[in-house]
Design a protein around this motif. Structure first.
Motif, mmCIF file in Angstrom:
data_model
loop_
_atom_site.group_PDB
_atom_site.id
_atom_site.type_symbol
_atom_site.label_atom_id
_atom_site.label_comp_id
_atom_site.label_asym_id
_atom_site.label_seq_id
_atom_site.Cartn_x
_atom_site.Cartn_y
_atom_site.Cartn_z
ATOM 1 N N LEU A 34 37.796 29.055 147.638
ATOM 2 C CA LEU A 34 38.939 29.397 147.438
ATOM 3 C C LEU A 34 38.634 28.961 145.600
ATOM 4 N N CYS A 35 38.416 28.223 145.748
ATOM 5 C CA CYS A 35 38.524 27.870 143.609
ATOM 6 C C CYS A 35 38.918 29.437 143.096
ATOM 7 N N LYS A 36 37.777 30.051 143.342
ATOM 8 C CA LYS A 36 37.429 31.222 142.559
ATOM 9 C C LYS A 36 38.929 32.189 142.387
ATOM 10 N N ILE A 37 39.567 32.323 144.286
ATOM 11 C CA ILE A 37 40.455 33.270 144.441
ATOM 12 C C ILE A 37 41.856 32.164 143.704
ATOM 13 N N TYR A 38 42.061 30.738 143.643
ATOM 14 C CA TYR A 38 42.958 30.500 143.608
ATOM 15 C C TYR A 38 43.159 29.556 142.146
ATOM 16 N N PRO A 39 42.782 29.768 140.930
ATOM 17 C CA PRO A 39 42.273 29.039 139.627
ATOM 18 C C PRO A 39 42.879 27.668 139.406
ATOM 19 N N ASN A 40 44.439 27.257 140.251
ATOM 20 C CA ASN A 40 44.399 26.208 140.243
ATOM 21 C C ASN A 40 44.632 24.886 141.238
ATOM 22 N N LEU A 41 43.758 25.006 141.877
ATOM 23 C CA LEU A 41 43.178 24.465 143.496
ATOM 24 C C LEU A 41 42.657 24.000 142.432
ATOM 25 N N TYR A 42 42.206 22.491 143.403
ATOM 26 C CA TYR A 42 41.131 21.387 142.537
ATOM 27 C C TYR A 42 41.144 21.088 144.209
ATOM 28 N N VAL A 43 39.266 21.148 144.176
ATOM 29 C CA VAL A 43 39.413 20.467 145.944
ATOM 30 C C VAL A 43 38.770 18.911 145.157
ATOM 31 N N ILE A 44 39.076 17.449 146.159
ATOM 32 C CA ILE A 44 38.858 16.127 146.226
ATOM 33 C C ILE A 44 37.475 16.738 147.078
ATOM 34 N N HIS A 45 36.462 15.933 145.639
ATOM 35 C CA HIS A 45 34.806 16.127 147.391
ATOM 36 C C HIS A 45 35.353 14.457 148.520
ATOM 37 N N SER A 46 35.077 15.314 149.321
ATOM 38 C CA SER A 46 34.584 14.243 150.802
ATOM 39 C C SER A 46 34.025 12.776 150.713
ATOM 40 N N THR A 47 33.895 12.166 150.499
ATOM 41 C CA THR A 47 33.476 10.290 150.458
ATOM 42 C C THR A 47 33.148 9.934 151.923
ATOM 43 N N PHE A 48 32.158 9.244 152.563
ATOM 44 C CA PHE A 48 32.508 8.451 153.651
ATOM 45 C C PHE A 48 34.237 7.645 153.391
ATOM 46 N N GLN A 49 34.641 6.821 152.004
ATOM 47 C CA GLN A 49 35.586 5.847 152.594
ATOM 48 C C GLN A 49 36.881 7.423 152.496
ATOM 49 N N ILE A 50 36.894 8.562 152.103
ATOM 50 C CA ILE A 50 37.728 9.443 152.804
ATOM 51 C C ILE A 50 37.596 9.573 153.781
ATOM 52 N N CYS A 51 36.781 10.099 154.419
ATOM 53 C CA CYS A 51 36.745 10.382 155.720
ATOM 54 C C CYS A 51 36.773 9.420 157.069
ATOM 55 N N GLY A 52 36.363 8.354 156.606
ATOM 56 C CA GLY A 52 36.823 6.619 156.928
ATOM 57 C C GLY A 52 38.463 6.768 156.994
ATOM 58 N N MET A 53 39.220 6.781 156.207
ATOM 59 C CA MET A 53 40.485 7.081 155.882
ATOM 60 C C MET A 53 41.369 7.926 157.030
ATOM 61 N N HIS A 54 41.259 8.935 157.263
ATOM 62 C CA HIS A 54 41.403 10.413 157.616
ATOM 63 C C HIS A 54 41.438 9.852 159.647
ATOM 64 N N THR A 55 39.892 9.220 159.469
ATOM 65 C CA THR A 55 39.625 8.899 161.069
ATOM 66 C C THR A 55 40.987 8.168 161.250
ATOM 67 N N LEU A 56 41.389 6.878 160.738
ATOM 68 C CA LEU A 56 42.369 5.988 160.332
ATOM 69 C C LEU A 56 43.646 6.721 160.662
ATOM 70 N N ILE A 57 43.927 7.327 159.872
ATOM 71 C CA ILE A 57 45.423 7.574 160.275
ATOM 72 C C ILE A 57 45.744 8.763 161.156
ATOM 73 N N ARG A 58 44.402 9.127 161.338
ATOM 74 C CA ARG A 58 44.502 10.053 162.200
ATOM 75 C C ARG A 58 44.464 9.859 164.129
ATOM 76 N N ASP A 59 44.389 8.637 164.342
ATOM 77 C CA ASP A 59 44.104 7.349 165.340
ATOM 78 C C ASP A 59 45.256 7.498 165.659
ATOM 79 N N ALA A 60 45.454 7.101 167.777
ATOM 80 C CA ALA A 60 46.563 7.018 168.164
ATOM 81 C C ALA A 60 47.084 5.580 167.862
#
Length: 111
Positions: A34-60
């Protein structure tokens, strides 16, 4: 239902349907760089910290306080990453104590 992109029979309890859609989306995203298709797209690479925070905010069961805290932290990471892509020009700064700073910038996040 009229405006929904996807409707799952039995809603969030239909784990099979949800897993199929998630796998389909991952497959589609993996087919292209997608970065080649959309040159202004920047992806923040996932880390254990980011995965953990996503898990917490999605938990009911996450408390409102924790939801706000971890959402703010994720937003701060996105903003910090975005600021790194802004254009800039070098400038020399003299502090009130007489110290000169140039070519290096230090950012501090105060909570």
């Amino acid at each position: 239902m009229q405006y929904a992109d996807i409707i799952f029979p039995r809603g969030g309890d239909n784990h099979v349907a949800i897993d199929l859609i998630v796998q389909h989306i991952r497959t589609k995203l993996g087919q292209h760089n997608l970065c080649k298709i959309y040159p202004n797209l920047y992806v923040i690479h996932s880390t254990f910290q980011i995965c953990g925070m996503h898990t917490l905010i999605r938990d009911a069961k996450t408390t409102k306080h924790d939801f706000v805290f971890y959402s703010d932290r994720l937003i701060r990471l996105v903003v910090e990453h975005s600021l790194g892509h802004l254009p800039f020009t070098e400038k020399q700064v003299t502090t009130p104590t007489g110290v000169d700073f140039c070519k290096r910038v230090c950012g501090v996040s105060v909570i």
